[in-house]
Design a protein around this motif. Structure first.
Motif, PDB file in Angstrom:
ATOM      1  N   ARG A   4      71.260  -8.430   7.787  1.00  0.00           N
ATOM      2  CA  ARG A   4      72.490  -8.080   8.494  1.00  0.00           C
ATOM      3  C   ARG A   4      72.422  -6.796   9.302  1.00  0.00           C
ATOM      4  O   ARG A   4      73.024  -6.704  10.365  1.00  0.00           O
ATOM      5  CB  ARG A   4      73.651  -7.966   7.487  1.00  0.00           C
ATOM      6  CG  ARG A   4      73.938  -9.279   6.789  1.00  0.00           C
ATOM      7  CD  ARG A   4      75.209  -9.253   5.970  1.00  0.00           C
ATOM      8  NE  ARG A   4      75.121  -8.368   4.814  1.00  0.00           N
ATOM      9  CZ  ARG A   4      75.841  -7.262   4.674  1.00  0.00           C
ATOM     10  NH1 ARG A   4      76.685  -6.879   5.594  1.00  0.00           N
ATOM     11  NH2 ARG A   4      75.711  -6.522   3.587  1.00  0.00           N
ATOM     12  N   ILE A   5      71.694  -5.799   8.836  1.00  0.00           N
ATOM     13  CA  ILE A   5      71.702  -4.489   9.498  1.00  0.00           C
ATOM     14  C   ILE A   5      70.577  -4.355  10.519  1.00  0.00           C
ATOM     15  O   ILE A   5      70.815  -3.977  11.669  1.00  0.00           O
ATOM     16  CB  ILE A   5      71.604  -3.338   8.460  1.00  0.00           C
ATOM     17  CG1 ILE A   5      72.678  -3.484   7.390  1.00  0.00           C
ATOM     18  CG2 ILE A   5      71.647  -1.985   9.151  1.00  0.00           C
ATOM     19  CD1 ILE A   5      74.097  -3.410   7.875  1.00  0.00           C
ATOM     20  N   PHE A  65      65.212   4.910   2.231  1.00  0.00           N
ATOM     21  CA  PHE A  65      65.725   4.206   1.061  1.00  0.00           C
ATOM     22  C   PHE A  65      64.998   4.618  -0.222  1.00  0.00           C
ATOM     23  O   PHE A  65      65.598   4.684  -1.288  1.00  0.00           O
ATOM     24  CB  PHE A  65      65.614   2.697   1.232  1.00  0.00           C
ATOM     25  CG  PHE A  65      66.374   2.139   2.397  1.00  0.00           C
ATOM     26  CD1 PHE A  65      67.405   2.845   3.011  1.00  0.00           C
ATOM     27  CD2 PHE A  65      66.048   0.894   2.916  1.00  0.00           C
ATOM     28  CE1 PHE A  65      68.104   2.324   4.094  1.00  0.00           C
ATOM     29  CE2 PHE A  65      66.741   0.364   3.991  1.00  0.00           C
ATOM     30  CZ  PHE A  65      67.770   1.077   4.582  1.00  0.00           C
ATOM     31  N   GLY A  66      63.722   4.882  -0.102  1.00  0.00           N
ATOM     32  CA  GLY A  66      62.949   5.248  -1.288  1.00  0.00           C
ATOM     33  C   GLY A  66      62.756   4.056  -2.214  1.00  0.00           C
ATOM     34  O   GLY A  66      63.187   2.940  -1.933  1.00  0.00           O
ATOM     35  N   THR A  67      62.140   4.305  -3.340  1.00  0.00           N
ATOM     36  CA  THR A  67      61.782   3.213  -4.255  1.00  0.00           C
ATOM     37  C   THR A  67      62.929   2.783  -5.155  1.00  0.00           C
ATOM     38  O   THR A  67      62.854   1.737  -5.791  1.00  0.00           O
ATOM     39  CB  THR A  67      60.587   3.627  -5.130  1.00  0.00           C
ATOM     40  OG1 THR A  67      60.933   4.827  -5.836  1.00  0.00           O
ATOM     41  CG2 THR A  67      59.350   3.865  -4.297  1.00  0.00           C
ATOM     42  N   MET A  81      59.030   0.790  18.818  1.00  0.00           N
ATOM     43  CA  MET A  81      60.196   1.504  18.293  1.00  0.00           C
ATOM     44  C   MET A  81      60.815   0.754  17.116  1.00  0.00           C
ATOM     45  O   MET A  81      61.205   1.340  16.112  1.00  0.00           O
ATOM     46  CB  MET A  81      61.252   1.697  19.383  1.00  0.00           C
ATOM     47  CG  MET A  81      60.867   2.698  20.426  1.00  0.00           C
ATOM     48  SD  MET A  81      60.902   4.369  19.758  1.00  0.00           S
ATOM     49  CE  MET A  81      59.985   5.235  20.994  1.00  0.00           C
ATOM     50  N   LYS A  82      60.905  -0.569  17.232  1.00  0.00           N
ATOM     51  CA  LYS A  82      61.494  -1.377  16.161  1.00  0.00           C
ATOM     52  C   LYS A  82      60.658  -1.276  14.888  1.00  0.00           C
ATOM     53  O   LYS A  82      61.196  -1.132  13.782  1.00  0.00           O
ATOM     54  CB  LYS A  82      61.584  -2.845  16.592  1.00  0.00           C
ATOM     55  CG  LYS A  82      62.627  -3.131  17.640  1.00  0.00           C
ATOM     56  CD  LYS A  82      62.550  -4.607  17.993  1.00  0.00           C
ATOM     57  CE  LYS A  82      63.457  -4.979  19.132  1.00  0.00           C
ATOM     58  NZ  LYS A  82      63.329  -6.402  19.477  1.00  0.00           N
ATOM     59  N   THR A  83      59.353  -1.361  15.034  1.00  0.00           N
ATOM     60  CA  THR A  83      58.469  -1.263  13.876  1.00  0.00           C
ATOM     61  C   THR A  83      58.608   0.092  13.200  1.00  0.00           C
ATOM     62  O   THR A  83      58.743   0.186  11.978  1.00  0.00           O
ATOM     63  CB  THR A  83      57.000  -1.493  14.303  1.00  0.00           C
ATOM     64  OG1 THR A  83      56.900  -2.768  14.944  1.00  0.00           O
ATOM     65  CG2 THR A  83      56.059  -1.434  13.122  1.00  0.00           C
ATOM     66  N   ALA A  84      58.605   1.149  14.013  1.00  0.00           N
ATOM     67  CA  ALA A  84      58.758   2.503  13.467  1.00  0.00           C
ATOM     68  C   ALA A  84      60.131   2.681  12.832  1.00  0.00           C
ATOM     69  O   ALA A  84      60.274   3.350  11.797  1.00  0.00           O
ATOM     70  CB  ALA A  84      58.544   3.537  14.567  1.00  0.00           C
ATOM     71  N   ALA A  85      61.169   2.068  13.423  1.00  0.00           N
ATOM     72  CA  ALA A  85      62.528   2.171  12.887  1.00  0.00           C
ATOM     73  C   ALA A  85      62.593   1.585  11.484  1.00  0.00           C
ATOM     74  O   ALA A  85      63.180   2.183  10.568  1.00  0.00           O
ATOM     75  CB  ALA A  85      63.503   1.442  13.812  1.00  0.00           C
ATOM     76  N   LYS A  86      61.993   0.433  11.302  1.00  0.00           N
ATOM     77  CA  LYS A  86      62.016  -0.203   9.973  1.00  0.00           C
ATOM     78  C   LYS A  86      61.257   0.657   8.958  1.00  0.00           C
ATOM     79  O   LYS A  86      61.716   0.848   7.827  1.00  0.00           O
ATOM     80  CB  LYS A  86      61.409  -1.599  10.045  1.00  0.00           C
ATOM     81  CG  LYS A  86      61.536  -2.360   8.728  1.00  0.00           C
ATOM     82  CD  LYS A  86      60.923  -3.745   8.789  1.00  0.00           C
ATOM     83  CE  LYS A  86      61.878  -4.716   9.404  1.00  0.00           C
ATOM     84  NZ  LYS A  86      61.444  -6.136   9.241  1.00  0.00           N
ATOM     85  N   GLU A  87      60.120   1.201   9.365  1.00  0.00           N
ATOM     86  CA  GLU A  87      59.345   2.060   8.455  1.00  0.00           C
ATOM     87  C   GLU A  87      60.160   3.272   8.028  1.00  0.00           C
ATOM     88  O   GLU A  87      60.192   3.625   6.846  1.00  0.00           O
ATOM     89  CB  GLU A  87      58.054   2.525   9.145  1.00  0.00           C
ATOM     90  CG  GLU A  87      57.013   1.441   9.297  1.00  0.00           C
ATOM     91  CD  GLU A  87      55.827   1.889  10.136  1.00  0.00           C
ATOM     92  OE1 GLU A  87      55.724   3.094  10.467  1.00  0.00           O
ATOM     93  OE2 GLU A  87      54.996   1.027  10.470  1.00  0.00           O
ATOM     94  N   ILE A 124      68.848  -3.045  -1.795  1.00  0.00           N
ATOM     95  CA  ILE A 124      69.536  -3.359  -0.536  1.00  0.00           C
ATOM     96  C   ILE A 124      68.653  -4.000   0.529  1.00  0.00           C
ATOM     97  O   ILE A 124      69.138  -4.343   1.606  1.00  0.00           O
ATOM     98  CB  ILE A 124      70.222  -2.103   0.055  1.00  0.00           C
ATOM     99  CG1 ILE A 124      69.191  -1.089   0.569  1.00  0.00           C
ATOM    100  CG2 ILE A 124      71.173  -1.463  -0.941  1.00  0.00           C
ATOM    101  CD1 ILE A 124      69.790   0.028   1.403  1.00  0.00           C
ATOM    102  N   SER A 125      67.370  -4.180   0.250  1.00  0.00           N
ATOM    103  CA  SER A 125      66.445  -4.639   1.309  1.00  0.00           C
ATOM    104  C   SER A 125      66.822  -5.994   1.898  1.00  0.00           C
ATOM    105  O   SER A 125      66.733  -6.184   3.118  1.00  0.00           O
ATOM    106  CB  SER A 125      65.002  -4.658   0.810  1.00  0.00           C
ATOM    107  OG  SER A 125      64.863  -5.562  -0.256  1.00  0.00           O
ATOM    108  N   ASP A 126      67.261  -6.951   1.092  1.00  0.00           N
ATOM    109  CA  ASP A 126      67.613  -8.273   1.630  1.00  0.00           C
ATOM    110  C   ASP A 126      68.777  -8.172   2.605  1.00  0.00           C
ATOM    111  O   ASP A 126      68.734  -8.734   3.705  1.00  0.00           O
ATOM    112  CB  ASP A 126      67.956  -9.250   0.497  1.00  0.00           C
ATOM    113  CG  ASP A 126      66.720  -9.664  -0.294  1.00  0.00           C
ATOM    114  OD1 ASP A 126      65.595  -9.477   0.206  1.00  0.00           O
ATOM    115  OD2 ASP A 126      66.887 -10.170  -1.423  1.00  0.00           O
TER     116      ASP A 126
END
Length: 201
Positions: free
Chosen positions: A102-103, A87-89, A75-81, A95-97
């Motif tokens: 933090r998020i 977010f798109g390109t 679930m965590k892996t899919a959540a990040k994907e 904001i990725s860092d």
């Protein structure tokens, strides 16, 4: 009996039983000589096989115990994907860092704690939505019960324009436990004073 057939049978037995049952070579000797087989008497090999079976059973129990952790990790892996798809390109590089530091750790905690409160049947039925909303809509992804088709937890990000400060991304989630009424805050990321691009762009 031909040697190649004998070897083929021995290999088949070993493969089918995953090596737990070792073929007894006495069988082949008796078949070739036409003698009757002796009655079963336990020996050291049988004891070793029993120990291997016990170990296999223990391994299977450990795998079953690990199932919730594997599910949460999936679930965590899919959540990040799904978050990065949203977010798109254009937004992701900016904001990725902050998202990673933090998020996302708070998002992982929310997934873990919510899944931990579910019964085993519901847990095994969980799936994650694969279409984050675009434009300026909030939906990142939802985790739902695939049998009942009902959401369990919803992860959203809202774009907020604060006068004199600029634009912020407010990350939050909602759970089924309060009928998705309450916002559970995950944190904010500052964009800039300029209007941010649309999601998925």
């Amino acid at each position: 009996m031909k040697k190649w057939l004998q070897k083929g049978l021995m290999i088949s037995v070993a493969v089918l039983t995953l090596g737990i049952i070792a073929p007894n070579h006495e069988i082949w000797n008796h078949l070739e000589e036409g003698k009757e087989l002796r009655t079963y008497t336990p020996n050291g090999n049988n004891v070793a096989s029993a120990v291997q079976l016990d170990q296999l059973s223990t391994d299977m129990q450990e795998e079953t115990a690990d199932e919730p952790q594997q599910l949460v990790q999936t679930m965590k892996t899919a959540a990040k994907e799904q978050a990065y798809i949203k977010f798109g390109t254009r937004i992701a590089p900016v904001i990725s860092d902050d998202f990673e530091e933090r998020i996302f750790p708070k998002m992982e905690e929310a997934i873990e704690s919510t899944v931990a409160r579910l019964d085993n049947d519901t847990m095994r039925s969980l799936s994650i939505t694969e279409k984050p909303s675009g434009n300026y809509s909030e939906k990142i992804f939802h985790i739902k019960n695939s049998q009942t088709k009902k959401d369990v937890i919803r992860f959203h990000v809202r774009t907020e324009n604060r006068l004199d400060d600029g634009y912020y991304y407010n990350f939050h989630y909602h759970t089924f436990e309060d009928q998705f009424a309450k916002h559970y805050d995950l944190g904010e990321i500052y964009w800039s004073k300029n209007t941010p691009p649309k999601w998925l762009s």
